[in-house]
Design an enzyme around this catalytic site. Structure first.
Site, short mmCIF file in Angstrom:
data_model
loop_
_atom_site.label_atom_id
_atom_site.label_comp_id
_atom_site.label_asym_id
_atom_site.label_seq_id
_atom_site.Cartn_x
_atom_site.Cartn_y
_atom_site.Cartn_z
N ASP A 218 -107.72 0.25 -43.41
CA ASP A 218 -107.33 -0.69 -42.36
C ASP A 218 -106.80 0.10 -41.16
O ASP A 218 -106.61 1.32 -41.22
CB ASP A 218 -106.24 -1.63 -42.92
CG ASP A 218 -106.03 -2.86 -42.05
OD1 ASP A 218 -106.82 -3.08 -41.11
OD2 ASP A 218 -105.07 -3.61 -42.32
N GLU A 221 -108.91 1.87 -35.95
CA GLU A 221 -109.63 1.90 -34.66
C GLU A 221 -109.47 3.22 -33.88
O GLU A 221 -110.40 3.54 -33.12
CB GLU A 221 -109.17 0.73 -33.79
CG GLU A 221 -109.68 -0.62 -34.24
CD GLU A 221 -108.98 -1.14 -35.51
OE1 GLU A 221 -109.60 -1.90 -36.27
OE2 GLU A 221 -107.83 -0.75 -35.75
#
Length: 636
Positions: A218, A221
Site C-alpha cells: 500500500d 505512489e
C-alpha cells in the site's frame, strides 16, 4: 474502435508526469514533461487481440495461486488477533466461503513494517497456524516507507537499510526523510538491485516469525504526509518547477509525495516517480518466491504498464455508496485492458458506513470481481457478512458458493491471460465488436467469452434491464433461453443474474467453503449449445501453487467439444501429478430440444433428468476419470 468493429491501440511508454487530453475530433493529445517518446501501435483487429499485442510488449500477467481466487476478508481496526480470528470463526460457523484473512497496519507495532503489536497481536502466529490447518491463507501489509526515528540498532529494517545504502537521497545527497504512518520515514529505492536484496532479507526474517502467504503493498505512489520531505524541496530546482505543470493534485509534483529532485538508481525521481510501485512489487514478488518457493501473491495500490507481471491491484479507498459501486465495473474492465486482470474493489466500500442492502448487492457484484476482497476503514462499521441479517448471510453464502463452483473456469481464464495476454473480465463489446449497442455498456460484463454478469446497481431495485447481443443466451441457474435485445430481468435480493452464451462449455467443481476443500471434489460441465447444437470449452488444471507448472508441463489441459448429441474430451497435456483424482461427476446440457431415450457415458448407461420446459439435460451419478478422454452421448 472503428465503425466496422475493427480495433487498434496506441501505447506511449513513458514514466514522466503527463496530461492526456481527449479532443472532440476524436483524438488524444499527450503532454509529457520528460522521457522518451516511445510509441507502439497495435493493429488488432479485434479488441482482445489489441490487448494480447499490448501485453506482449509490457509483459504477460502472472499466474495467480489458486487460493487467491477465493474470498478475502480485511478491516483496518480489528484491534487484536482475537478479534480478527473471531471473524474467521464466525465465517466458518455460518459456512460462508473464505480463503484468506488479512490485517491492516493496526497489527504493527506503532505502524512499523516487519513488526507485531505485542500488546494486541501477540497471538497472531497462533491464529495463522490455525488458518493454515484449515486450508486457508493469510496476507500481511507492508508500506514502503521505513521508520527512521528509532534509536540506533533497535529497528533492523532501517539499520540494515542504512548499512546497505538502500534509501532515496535528496538533491544534495542527504537522506530524504518524509512522514508516513510511523512518523519520520525513509523511502527505499527499489530501482536499486541492492534494495531488492535488503527487502528480501527483511521479508525472510519476518516470515520466520509469522507464516504469511501474501503481501499487500500500500501507499506506494509513494505517498507522503508532508510536502516532498520534512525539510521541503529545493525552490530553485528545475525538476521541482518545470516549465509546464500537468494537472496534478495539490498543484505541485511533490504534493503528497517526495521531492522529484530526489535521486534514485535509475534516474531522478522526476523521471521514475510513476515506476515506484512497479519497482516495489517486482522486489516483493521475487522476495516471496525466495521465501516460500511457491507462487507469489502481491497486491499493489500503485501500478504501471507491466505491473500485471508481478501484482494484483485493487481500486483504492472508495466509499460505501451505490454510485461508487457502479464505478467499480469500468475500473475493473479498464485494469483488465491494462494487463492487470487480478483486480477488484473493496467490496461494500472502504470509507463511510455501508447499509445492508448496499452491502448485499455489492457482495453479489464483488463475487465476480477477479480479485474478491471485502475491506473497510478503521472508522467504518464492521461489514463482513457475519454482522448482517440471516437473509444477507444466506445471500452472500449463495453467491460465494456460485463463485467457488465457477473457479475452474476462472482459473482457466487466468491461464489464458498468462499465456496469451487475454482479458479475464472483459467488456461485452470485446465479444461483439460490430454491435454498437455494446460499446458504452458498463453495467454488465463478461468472464471470458462465455459468462455474462448483470448486477443490481440501484437501491431498492428487484429487477434489472440487461442487453443481450444477437446470439443464444441461457439463464445460468435454470437453462431457460433469453431473447436478444433489451430484457427486463427479475433480480430478487438474494440473486445476481448470470447468463451463459450458447456455443460454450464451462468447467466447474462442487464448491466448499475453501478452495483447499473444493479442489478435492468432483468436476461438473455446463454445455450451452448453439443453435446448431454445438459447444466447446477447455480446462487448465495444476496444483494451484507451484512455480512454473506450465513450463515444466506439470498440468492437465483438456478440451471439451459438444456436437451431434455427444460431449467428448480431448487430453492436450497429461502432466498434473494429481490427475488421477480428477473425476467428472455431473454435466448440464442447455438447449437439448427433446427428451433423450437414454444417456451413455463411456459405454455405461447413467442417470439423467430432463426439464421439458427449459430444454435442459442434467446428467448425474458419473465418476469419469478426467485424465483420459471420455464420451457422453444422449439419444435423440
Amino acid at each position: 474502435m472503428e465503425n466496422s468493429g475493427h480495433s487498434h491501440g496506441v501505447f506511449l511508454k513513458n514514466s514522466n508526469a503527463m496530461d492526456i487530453v481527449l479532443q472532440p475530433a476524436p483524438a488524444l493529445t499527450y503532454r509529457t514533461i520528460g522521457g522518451i517518446l516511445d510509441f507502439y501501435i497495435f493493429l488488432g483487429p479485434t479488441p482482445d487481440l489489441v490487448i494480447q499485442q499490448y501485453t506482449e510488449v509490457i509483459g504477460r500477467p502472472f499466474m495467480p495461486p489458486y487460493w487467491s481466487l477465493g474470498f478475502h476478508l480485511c478491516k483496518y481496526g480489528y484491534g487484536t488477533a482475537d478479534a480478527t480470528f473471531s471473524i474467521v470463526e464466525k465465517m466458518r460457523e455460518l459456512a460462508i466461503p473464505q480463503d484468506v484473512q488479512w490485517n491492516d497496519i493496526d497489527s504493527m507495532d506503532k505502524f512499523k513494517d516487519f513488526t507485531i503489536d505485542l500488546d494486541n497481536f501477540a497471538l497472531l502466529p497462533d491464529m495463522i497456524d490455525n488458518i493454515h490447518r484449515n486450508g486457508q491463507h493469510y496476507v500481511i501489509m507492508l508500506d514502503p516507507a521505513i521508520s527512521s526515528s528509532q534509536p540506533k540498532f533497535t529497528y533492523a529494517p532501517f539499520d540494515d537499510g542504512m548499512a546497505m545504502d538502500v534509501f532515496i537521497k535528496n538533491a544534495t545527497d542527504q537522506l530524504l526523510i518524509g512522514k508516513v504512518w510511523p512518523g519520520n520515514t525513509a523511502f527505499p529505492d527499489f530501482t536499486n538491485p541492492v534494495t531488492h536484496e535488503w527487502w528480501a532479507k527483511q521479508i525472510s526474517k519476518f516470515h520466520k516469525l509469522i507464516k504469511f502467504d501474501g503481501i499487500w503493498n500500500d501507499m506506494n505512489e509513494p505517498s507522503n504526509f508532508v510536502f516532498g520531505s520534512i525539510d521541503g524541496c529545493p525552490g530553485n530546482n528545475t525538476y521541482e518547477n518545470p516549465p509546464y505543470l500537468p494537472s496534478v493534485e495539490g498543484g505541485a509534483l511533490a504534493s503528497n509525495s517526495i521531492c522529484v529532485s530526489a535521486k534514485q538508481n535509475w534516474s531522478v525521481h522526476y523521471n521514475v516517480h510513476n515506476l515506484y510501485g512497479y519497482s516495489e512489487t517486482m522486489a516483493t514478488h521475487n522476495a516471496l518466491i525466495q521465501v516460500r518457493s511457491k507462487r507469489p501473491f502481491v497486491l499493489s495500490r500503485s501500478t504501471f504498464p507491466g505491473s500485471g507481471q508481478h501484482t494484483a491491484h485493487w481500486t483504492g479507498d472508495i466509499t460505501s455508496t451505490w454510485d461508487q459501486m457502479y464505478h467499480t465495473i469500468p475500473a475493473m474492465l479498464n485494469f483488465n485492458m491494462f494487463g492487470i486482470p487480478l483486480v477488484g474493489a473493496d467490496i461494500c466500500g472502504f470509507g463511510g458506513n455501508t447499509t445492508e442492502p448496499l452491502c448485499q448487492r455489492w457482495q453479489q457484484l464483488g463475487a465476480f470481481y477477479p480479485f474478491a476482497r471485502n475491506h473497510a476503514s478503521i472508522a467504518s462499521m464492521p461489514q463482513d457478512p457475519t454482522v448482517f441479517s440471516k437473509a444477507m448471510q444466506d445471500s452472500t453464502r449463495k453467491v460465494l458458493l456460485t463463485r467457488y463452483r465457477l473457479l475452474p473456469y476462472l482459473y482457466t481464464l487466468f491461464h489464458r491471460a498468462n499465456r496469451h495476454g487475454s482479458t479475464v473480465a472483459r467488456p461485452v463489446f470485446f465479444e461483439y465488436p460490430s454491435d454498437v449497442m455494446t460499446y458504452a455498456l458498463d453495467t454488465q460484463f463478461m468472464w471470458g467469452e462465455a459468462l455474462m454478469i448483470t448486477p443490481v446497481l440501484n437501491e431498492n431495485a428487484t429487477s434489472v434491464t440487461a442487453y443481450f447481443p444477437q446470439d443464444i443466451w441461457y439463464d445460468y441457474y435454470t437453462g431457460s433461453v433469453v431473447k436478444s435485445g433489451l430484457q427486463k430481468l427479475d433480480a430478487p435480493m438474494d440473486t445476481i443474474n448470470l447468463h451463459v452464451r450458447g456455443g460454450y462449455i464451462i468447467p466447474m467443481q462442487y464448491p466448499e467453503t475453501t478452495t483447499t476443500e473444493s479442489r478435492k471434489n468432483k468436476f461438473l460441465l455446463l454445455a450451452a449449445l448453439s443453435l446448431t447444437g454445438e459447444a466447446h470449452g477447455m480446462l487448465f488444471w495444476d496444483d494451484g501453487d507451484s512455480l512454473d507448472t506450465f513450463q515444466n508441463k506439470e498440468y492437465e489441459a483438456m478440451k471439451f467439444t459438444a456436437s451431434n448429441n455427444t460431449i467428448v474430451s480431448e487430453i492436450e497435456n497429461d502432466g498434473y501429478p494429481g490427475a488421477s483424482t480428477m473425476m467428472l461427476g455431473q454435466a448440464f446440457v442447455y438447449g437439448v430440444k427433446s427428451k433423450p431415450n437414454q444417456v451413455i457415458a463411456n459405454g455405461v448407461i447413467v442417470q439423467y433428468r430432463y426439464d421439458v420446459i427449459n430444454k435442459c439435460l442434467n446428467i448425474s451419478g458419473m465418476a469419469l476419470p478426467m485424465n483420459a478422454s471420455f464420451n457422453i452421448a444422449w439419444s435423440p
